[in-house]
Structure formats: structure tokens, C-alpha cells
Design a protein around this motif. Structure first.
Motif, PDB file in Angstrom:
ATOM      1  N   LYS A 158      -8.601   7.870  25.142  1.00  0.00           N
ATOM      2  CA  LYS A 158      -8.747   8.947  24.152  1.00  0.00           C
ATOM      3  C   LYS A 158      -8.230   8.471  22.802  1.00  0.00           C
ATOM      4  N   ALA A 159      -7.066   7.811  22.810  1.00  0.00           N
ATOM      5  CA  ALA A 159      -6.485   7.305  21.565  1.00  0.00           C
ATOM      6  C   ALA A 159      -7.436   6.325  20.884  1.00  0.00           C
ATOM      7  N   LEU A 160      -8.044   5.442  21.671  1.00  0.00           N
ATOM      8  CA  LEU A 160      -8.974   4.472  21.105  1.00  0.00           C
ATOM      9  C   LEU A 160     -10.209   5.166  20.543  1.00  0.00           C
ATOM     10  N   ARG A 161     -10.684   6.187  21.231  1.00  0.00           N
ATOM     11  CA  ARG A 161     -11.841   6.944  20.723  1.00  0.00           C
ATOM     12  C   ARG A 161     -11.535   7.554  19.367  1.00  0.00           C
ATOM     13  N   LEU A 162     -10.336   8.090  19.213  1.00  0.00           N
ATOM     14  CA  LEU A 162      -9.957   8.708  17.940  1.00  0.00           C
ATOM     15  C   LEU A 162      -9.772   7.657  16.847  1.00  0.00           C
ATOM     16  N   MET A 163      -9.246   6.498  17.210  1.00  0.00           N
ATOM     17  CA  MET A 163      -9.105   5.421  16.221  1.00  0.00           C
ATOM     18  C   MET A 163     -10.462   4.955  15.721  1.00  0.00           C
ATOM     19  N   GLN A 164     -11.394   4.806  16.631  1.00  0.00           N
ATOM     20  CA  GLN A 164     -12.740   4.358  16.234  1.00  0.00           C
ATOM     21  C   GLN A 164     -13.459   5.422  15.412  1.00  0.00           C
ATOM     22  N   LEU A 165     -13.169   6.691  15.687  1.00  0.00           N
ATOM     23  CA  LEU A 165     -13.705   7.774  14.875  1.00  0.00           C
ATOM     24  C   LEU A 165     -13.133   7.704  13.462  1.00  0.00           C
ATOM     25  N   ALA A 166     -11.823   7.430  13.366  1.00  0.00           N
ATOM     26  CA  ALA A 166     -11.180   7.284  12.057  1.00  0.00           C
ATOM     27  C   ALA A 166     -11.753   6.098  11.297  1.00  0.00           C
ATOM     28  N   GLU A 167     -12.015   5.018  12.019  1.00  0.00           N
ATOM     29  CA  GLU A 167     -12.591   3.829  11.402  1.00  0.00           C
ATOM     30  C   GLU A 167     -13.976   4.140  10.820  1.00  0.00           C
ATOM     31  N   LYS A 168     -14.748   4.907  11.556  1.00  0.00           N
ATOM     32  CA  LYS A 168     -16.104   5.255  11.117  1.00  0.00           C
ATOM     33  C   LYS A 168     -16.095   5.990   9.785  1.00  0.00           C
ATOM     34  N   PHE A 169     -15.114   6.876   9.612  1.00  0.00           N
ATOM     35  CA  PHE A 169     -15.041   7.675   8.387  1.00  0.00           C
ATOM     36  C   PHE A 169     -13.978   7.172   7.406  1.00  0.00           C
ATOM     37  N   LYS A 170     -13.474   5.956   7.668  1.00  0.00           N
ATOM     38  CA  LYS A 170     -12.514   5.294   6.765  1.00  0.00           C
ATOM     39  C   LYS A 170     -11.269   6.163   6.528  1.00  0.00           C
ATOM     40  N   ILE A 171     -10.702   6.674   7.619  1.00  0.00           N
ATOM     41  CA  ILE A 171      -9.512   7.529   7.573  1.00  0.00           C
ATOM     42  C   ILE A 171      -8.313   6.754   8.126  1.00  0.00           C
ATOM     43  N   PRO A 172      -7.178   6.749   7.435  1.00  0.00           N
ATOM     44  CA  PRO A 172      -5.983   6.063   7.948  1.00  0.00           C
ATOM     45  C   PRO A 172      -5.524   6.649   9.287  1.00  0.00           C
ATOM     46  N   VAL A 173      -5.005   5.792  10.147  1.00  0.00           N
ATOM     47  CA  VAL A 173      -4.500   6.217  11.459  1.00  0.00           C
ATOM     48  C   VAL A 173      -2.969   6.202  11.432  1.00  0.00           C
ATOM     49  N   ILE A 174      -2.362   7.308  11.852  1.00  0.00           N
ATOM     50  CA  ILE A 174      -0.911   7.421  11.943  1.00  0.00           C
ATOM     51  C   ILE A 174      -0.549   7.594  13.417  1.00  0.00           C
ATOM     52  N   ASN A 225      -6.804  -1.428  24.041  1.00  0.00           N
ATOM     53  CA  ASN A 225      -6.318  -0.791  22.822  1.00  0.00           C
ATOM     54  C   ASN A 225      -5.705  -1.807  21.861  1.00  0.00           C
ATOM     55  N   ILE A 226      -4.871  -2.690  22.410  1.00  0.00           N
ATOM     56  CA  ILE A 226      -4.237  -3.704  21.569  1.00  0.00           C
ATOM     57  C   ILE A 226      -5.295  -4.585  20.918  1.00  0.00           C
ATOM     58  N   TYR A 227      -6.266  -5.005  21.711  1.00  0.00           N
ATOM     59  CA  TYR A 227      -7.356  -5.863  21.200  1.00  0.00           C
ATOM     60  C   TYR A 227      -8.136  -5.166  20.090  1.00  0.00           C
ATOM     61  N   GLU A 228      -8.474  -3.894  20.312  1.00  0.00           N
ATOM     62  CA  GLU A 228      -9.287  -3.168  19.326  1.00  0.00           C
ATOM     63  C   GLU A 228      -8.472  -2.790  18.088  1.00  0.00           C
ATOM     64  N   MET A 229      -7.191  -2.481  18.262  1.00  0.00           N
ATOM     65  CA  MET A 229      -6.371  -2.115  17.105  1.00  0.00           C
ATOM     66  C   MET A 229      -6.164  -3.306  16.172  1.00  0.00           C
ATOM     67  N   VAL A 230      -6.075  -4.482  16.740  1.00  0.00           N
ATOM     68  CA  VAL A 230      -5.882  -5.685  15.925  1.00  0.00           C
ATOM     69  C   VAL A 230      -7.018  -5.866  14.925  1.00  0.00           C
ATOM     70  N   LYS A 231      -8.214  -5.409  15.278  1.00  0.00           N
ATOM     71  CA  LYS A 231      -9.357  -5.614  14.391  1.00  0.00           C
ATOM     72  C   LYS A 231      -9.962  -4.317  13.849  1.00  0.00           C
ATOM     73  N   LEU A 232      -9.182  -3.225  13.896  1.00  0.00           N
ATOM     74  CA  LEU A 232      -9.666  -1.958  13.362  1.00  0.00           C
ATOM     75  C   LEU A 232      -9.767  -2.028  11.843  1.00  0.00           C
ATOM     76  N   LYS A 233     -10.876  -1.522  11.285  1.00  0.00           N
ATOM     77  CA  LYS A 233     -11.141  -1.658   9.852  1.00  0.00           C
ATOM     78  C   LYS A 233     -10.616  -0.492   9.017  1.00  0.00           C
ATOM     79  N   THR A 234      -9.483   0.052   9.428  1.00  0.00           N
ATOM     80  CA  THR A 234      -8.859   1.122   8.656  1.00  0.00           C
ATOM     81  C   THR A 234      -7.341   0.960   8.799  1.00  0.00           C
ATOM     82  N   PRO A 235      -6.544   1.399   7.835  1.00  0.00           N
ATOM     83  CA  PRO A 235      -5.093   1.201   7.926  1.00  0.00           C
ATOM     84  C   PRO A 235      -4.485   1.927   9.121  1.00  0.00           C
ATOM     85  N   ILE A 236      -3.484   1.299   9.731  1.00  0.00           N
ATOM     86  CA  ILE A 236      -2.744   1.904  10.838  1.00  0.00           C
ATOM     87  C   ILE A 236      -1.256   1.851  10.498  1.00  0.00           C
TER      88      ILE A 236
END
Length: 318
Positions: free
Chosen positions: A139-155, A181-192
């Protein structure tokens, strides 16, 4: 307010202060001076105790039952009425130990994600004391990828004794979910931006803890394993948990010294439970500062900064 064992001297003084105030109200006698003297003793004792905490006492304080949890921080930081919680991993279930959703902070869109403990006995069972199942990480990864899609920072907010160790969690791929999650967060295109607000234990925390910036609140801990678990492995019991806490170097000061985190967020003296609003505002200012600072980064720079930060951990020059 509940008091831990090492906080008992403060509890006794607080009871004296309450008695003094009550006597003044009931008798009409001016007891301001006496109450003021007790109040000074309380502040002095707080500084004495909280200024000399052992690592194990820091661990205990991070678990204080009155300490604010993830949803408390989210509601205390987000603009009023803007937090919209999102549910489910779109594959198996909605894990109540992992929460997240969209919100605004001073008009800026953000995606909040964090582990959530419970207050009541029933809620603790539902949320498994803040220990997520695989579907929580998905679920967390789904929300991160959603944030990435709309260029929203992840907290992300970390407050967990670890990922849920049950048989059903292993059957559904607990290790794989955290690793993904670790693998995908390393390359997420939005700030975390990551904040340890309580317990930061093991892969349970790291599964949502790969940030461009990582901070710890003043009375929290962050480690590969909890002191009790470390003691049970090395000594076959929990009797040496204090020794384990000392050896693990898990306090915010230790983490900053070893360059695992980027800073320590100040809390009210004795912990966020004494004045949650102060803690919320301190975290909020840090978030807003980082959003502004990282808004200048390109997607490539965001990824490179995050990767270099974690690759550099554990490097020592002789």
C-alpha cells in the motif's frame, strides 16, 4: 499523564503541585509562592532527568503511551480538513498498521505515509502495535508511485517495533515486500523526507525509510534490531536489554554522529507528549524547509542525491 519508572520523581512533584493548587482553591489562601517553588523544582528535575537519559531510557520514552502517533502528527501538521486517507494495496487487503494519504501543508500538496500504533486494546490488535504486513508495504509503495505520478513530495513517519513476524506475513512475502519498497524508493522521481517519530526498528522501518533527508525526533531510536530482540539472540533472554541498547548506538546523537540521519528535531522537554503542538510545528517547519530546498532539484538529481546518501553509509577511511 502516565509516568515511566525513571520519571517517578517528576510524578511525585506533580502530585505535590496539584495538591498545592487544590488547597489554594478550596481554602482561599494565597499559595502562589509555594506552588511556584514546586514548579521550579519540577522544571529542575525534568532537566536533570531528561538531560542525562541512558539509551535504554530513550527507548522507553519513545514508547511512552501518551506519545503522539503518525495520525496525530499528520492531523497536527496538515492544513485543517485536507488530509484524505487512502486505503488498500489493490492486491490483498488494507493494512491498518500502515496509513497514508494526500494532504496540504500551507497549501502545498504532500503524500503522507507512516506506521500507526493503537491507543486502545482493540485498536492495538487491529494495527498490530504498528507492525505492518506485506500488504502494508505494498500500500505504501502504491501511494509513493501515485505521488511520483503527480510530482508530489512524500513524507514518511517511522514508528514501529518492526515488520509483523507472523507466519501469514511470511507466507505473503514479507521480505520481498520490504526489499521491493527499498528498491523502488531509491529510484523514486519525487522528493522523500523521512522522520523517526518513535521507534525505528529493523526493515520494518527501512521499508518506508529511504529518504532524501532522514530526521529523528529528540527522544526516539533507530536501529537494525530492538534491544530486547538483540538481548534474546546474544544472551537467550531479555535481561541484557540495557547492555544491548548501549551497544547498538541507537540514539539520535549516535545516528547523527555516524551520518545515518541528517538532523535531530527538537521536542518539548521530556517528550512530545508534554506539548504535542510544539513537536508538530517543529516537524512542519522542517518539512516546509525541505520542500523548498528540493524543489530546485531535477528528477535525476533527486535520485542521485538519495542513492549517494545511502551508498556512503558504512564507509570508513583508515
Amino acid at each position: 499523564m502516565e509516568y515511566l519508572e525513571f520519571e517517578q520523581p517528576i510524578k511525585e512533584l506533580m502530585e505535590q503541585y496539584q495538591t498545592c493548587s487544590m488547597v489554594g482553591e478550596e481554602s482561599g489562601v494565597d499559595v502562589k509562592l509555594a506552588c511556584s517553588q514546586i514548579e521550579d523544582k519540577i522544571n529542575k528535575k525534568k532537566k536533570e532527568i531528561y538531560g542525562n537519559l541512558t539509551p535504554w531510557q530513550t527507548v522507553q520514552l519513545s514508547r511512552h503511551p501518551d506519545r503522539p502517533y503518525t495520525l496525530d502528527f499528520i492531523n497536527g501538521i496538515a492544513d485543517k480538513g485536507t488530509f484524505l486517507e487512502l486505503h488498500g494495496d489493490r492486491s490483498y487487503a488494507d493494512d491498518q498498521a500502515m496509513v497514508g494519504g494526500l494532504a496540504k501543508i500551507d497549501g502545498k500538496n504532500v503524500m503522507f505515509i507512516g506506521t500507526q500504533k493503537g491507543r486502545t486494546t482493540k485498536e492495538r490488535q487491529i494495527r498490530r502495535f504498528g507492525m505492518p504486513n506485506p500488504e502494508g508495504y505494498r500500500k505504501a509503495l502504491r501511494l509513493m508511485q501515485l505521488a511520483e505520478k503527480f510530482k508530489i513530495p512524500v513524507i514518511t513517519f517511522l514508528d514501529t517495533p518492526g515488520a509483523y513476524p507472523g507466519l501469514e506475513a511470511e507466507e505473503r512475502g514479507q521480505g520481498e515486500a520490504i526489499a521491493k519498497n527499498i528498491y523502488e524508493m531509491v529510484k523514486l522521481k519525487t522528493p522523500i523526507f523521512t522522520y523517526v517519530i518513535g521507534e525505528g526498528a529493523s526493515g520494518g522501518a527501512l521499508g518506508i525509510g529511504v529518504g532524501n533527508k532522514v530526521y529523528m525526533l529528540q527522544y526516539t531510536w533507530y536501529s537494525v534490531i530492538a534491544p530486547e530482540s538483540c538481548s534474546s539472540i546474544l544472551w537467550r533472554n531479555w535481561d541484557h536489554k540495557e547492555d544491548a541498547a548501549n551497544a547498538l548506538k541507537l540514539t539520535p546523537a549516535d545516528m547523527l554522529k555516524n551520518k545515518i540521519i541528517d538532523g535531530i528535531i527538537e521536542e518539548p522537554l521530556g517528550g512530545a507528549q508534554y506539548d504535542p503542538e510544539v513537536a508538530y510545528q517543529n516537524v512542519k517547519q522542517s518539512i516546509l524547509h525541505n520542500i523548498k530546498a528540493f524543489s530546485k532539484f531535477t528528477e535525476r538529481e533527486l535520485i542521485e542525491q538519495r542513492q549517494e546518501k545511502f551508498i556512503a553509509m558504512g564507509e570508513f577511511k583508515g
